[in-house]
Design an enzyme around this catalytic site. Structure first.
Site, PDB file in Angstrom:
ATOM      1  CD  GLU A   1      -4.514 -11.487 -11.964  1.00 55.14           C
ATOM      2  OE1 GLU A   1      -4.459 -10.600 -11.097  1.00 55.14           O
ATOM      3  OE2 GLU A   1      -5.565 -12.087 -12.263  1.00 55.14           O
TER       4      GLU A   1
ATOM      5  CB  CYS B   1      -2.753  -3.897 -16.214  1.00 55.51           C
ATOM      6  SG  CYS B   1      -3.272  -5.499 -15.558  1.00 55.51           S
TER       7      CYS B   1
ATOM      8  CG  HIS C   1      -2.086  -0.927   1.102  1.00 51.61           C
ATOM      9  ND1 HIS C   1      -2.670  -1.538   2.177  1.00 51.61           N
ATOM     10  CD2 HIS C   1      -2.763  -1.367   0.011  1.00 51.61           C
ATOM     11  CE1 HIS C   1      -3.669  -2.301   1.764  1.00 51.61           C
ATOM     12  NE2 HIS C   1      -3.748  -2.222   0.463  1.00 51.61           N
TER      13      HIS C   1
END
Length: 556
Positions: A415, A486, A186
């Protein structure tokens, strides 16, 4: 005397200033007993503190907007978790004070998550922060946080909670360094959104004395303690050169010889759109739709609410490409009405597309809402599924899109290593691939993306990860289809050149990184990018790969 430390650079730029440390305090309350007739009062105190902290986190999120808002709203949900509050009430009934009951209940839940194998490590850190905020309020003491200062400084912390990172003032906090965290934590994601130079995973940084002058290079991960005048001048010159290159860079992404590489933005909702437009994004390469579902973990948002939110994003990119990822629930994004609470290993369990196929009505509503949101708009809508493992998954998703009447391209996220290994098979069912490099690295190296101790294996320069990317891109080229990236890897300008050389056809990143990537790509030919990619893949470590690619591009 100048010394150099190295961590993981996660946000571009150079910061030079005095060190200020994050405030710390012991927030473990005393273990004293209360009388039975005091229980109701203590339960009321606990509820008031929890509600106040939840409201504060929501308010901070609204102030911050964008990616930070989604993270903080998820934290607010942790604060009001019904199971946690029930545990707090039970502990008070048997004699604990409100603050001790909160502390022990959160500790118990924390142990439960940690026992699941650290796959919830990112959520554990958020849980600790919420606990500290509630306990601090009950004890009537200030919550440890960002230091007060009238002068700009470089912040050093063990780690930064989202609530602190989201509201950093770039005018005062020149940059920050954390001892823990990783390139996809984060702290790293929010640093890039703020445009603040940052280094994470640098053990020992906390030992640098308050007031010491340091220089932080968020591009390389280098930290210089008491830098010499020559080093300062060198870093400032490099920063000025980057700034000039950014100012001169505009238009679509392309190499110097005209090979087009569309530069797209990762967005989490309508609040992120303005920054993407201002950065010159050519569209959206990853529209995370979780923000809508996290507003209420007990039920899915209505079709009408989804249509309204999706249309705001689609309208912002007329004639542009918008790639929407359907709901990626599970693991670190649990939803009460979708995801099981007792999975022993959530990251390897029912998450992403697996969750949606178990709840087809949720997927159907979302796809129908997307179809309605795109009606009458000239946007090029593409919709992709997260956590696709094989052709069976890809077919199930494509069939669901067609059944919902969706007029769009259907794609699959790569992924899971199996998807890269069998990319040509998957492309028989869908029209494009999109590489989520954060999770692809996590699963390829068995290295949780939130655990600083394994950040070396989360480095997107790892040659094995580059091999998986190359396999996917080669498969897409063979099938005449596109393959974008991405994940956060696309936000590294040097790595963006390597990805282009591997055959990736578009790059999507946080809006703040787009100018850096555009300017860097424009300096090199496609052939140079291909040679840099080959050199990186021939290396044996992430650091060697980075150095090898840099050497090729600099003509050494």
């Amino acid at each position: 005397m100048e010394t150099t430390l190295r961590g993981v650079g996660v946000s571009h730029g150079v910061a030079i200033g005095e060190v200020r440390h994050m405030g710390t305090a012991v927030l473990e309350p005393p273990a004293k007993q209360i009388a039975a007739d005091e229980a109701e009062r203590e339960q009321g105190r606990a509820r008031q503190a929890v509600e106040a902290v939840s409201a504060d986190l929501m308010a901070r999120g609204q102030l911050a907007g964008g990616e930070a808002q989604h993270v903080l709203e998820a934290q607010a949900m942790i604060a009001t978790d019904p199971e946690l509050m029930s545990d707090v009430d039970r502990r008070i009934v048997v004699g604990s004070t409100a603050e001790r009951a909160v502390y022990d209940a959160f500790a118990s839940y924390r142990d439960l998550l940690a026992g699941a194998g650290e796959y919830m490590a990112g959520r554990v850190a958020d849980l600790d922060d919420v606990r500290n905020r509630i306990v601090a309020r009950l004890l009537g003491v200030p919550m440890p946080g960002v230091p007060d200062s009238d002068e700009p400084y470089v912040l050093i912390a063990r780690d930064l909670a989202p609530a602190d990172t989201a509201l950093l003032d770039p005018a005062l906090v020149l940059g920050f360094v954390t001892e823990e965290g990783g390139p996809t934590s984060h702290s790293a994601i929010l640093a890039r959104a703020l445009g603040v130079p940052a280094i994470v995973a640098l053990p020992g940084a906390g030992e640098i004395a308050e007031g010491t002058v340091i220089a932080v290079d968020g591009s390389t991960g280098d930290l210089f303690v008491e830098p010499s005048a020559e080093k300062r001048a060198e870093l400032e010159a490099a920063a000025a050169e980057r700034k000039a290159a950014l100012a001169a860079s505009s238009g679509p992404g392309a190499t110097s010889d005209g090979h087009k590489v569309p530069l797209l933005a990762n967005v989490g909702g309508p609040a992120d759109v303005q920054a993407a437009v201002e950065a010159g994004a050519e569209g959206v390469g990853l529209f995370r739709t979780e923000f809508l579902f996290l507003d209420d973990s007990e039920k899915a948002p209505s079709e009408e609410k989804q249509v309204e939110s999706y249309r705001k994003v689609l309208e912002a990119f007329p004639e542009g490409r918008v790639v929407v990822r359907v709901l990626d629930a599970g693991a670190d994004k649990p939803l009460d009405f979708l995801t099981p609470a007792d999975e022993p290993n959530p990251a390897l369990g029912v998450r992403g597309l697996r969750t949606l196929l178990d709840h087809p009505e949720v997927l159907r509503t979302q796809l129908t809402a997307l179809a309605k949101a795109a009606e009458g708009l000239p946007v090029y809508l593409e919709v992709m599924a997260p956590m696709v493992a094989d052709r069976i998954d890809a077919k199930a998703f494509a069939d669901a899109c067609r059944e919902a009447g969706l007029v769009a391209k259907f794609g699959a996220m790569v992924e899971i290593p199996s998807a890269a290994l069998r990319a040509r098979s998957i492309l028989q069912e869908v029209e494009f691939l999109s590489l989520g490099t954060n999770d692809l690295a996590q699963y390829a190296f068995a290295a949780d993306r939130q655990v600083g101790a394994v950040s070396r294996l989360q480095d997107p320069w790892q040659p094995a990860l580059l091999d998986l990317i190359a396999m996917s891109a080669e498969a897409a080229k063979a099938e005449g289809k596109s393959c974008g990236v991405c994940g956060e890897a696309a936000s590294d300008p040097l790595l963006a050149c390597v990805l282009t050389g591997l055959g990736v056809t578009s790059l999507s990143m946080g809006s703040a990184s787009i100018p850096y990537v555009r300017a860097t790509l424009a300096k090199y030919t496609l052939a140079q990018c291909e040679r840099a990619a080959a050199a990186a893949r021939a290396a044996d470590s992430a650091e060697e790969a980075r150095v090898a690619a840099q050497a090729v591009l600099s003509g050494e």
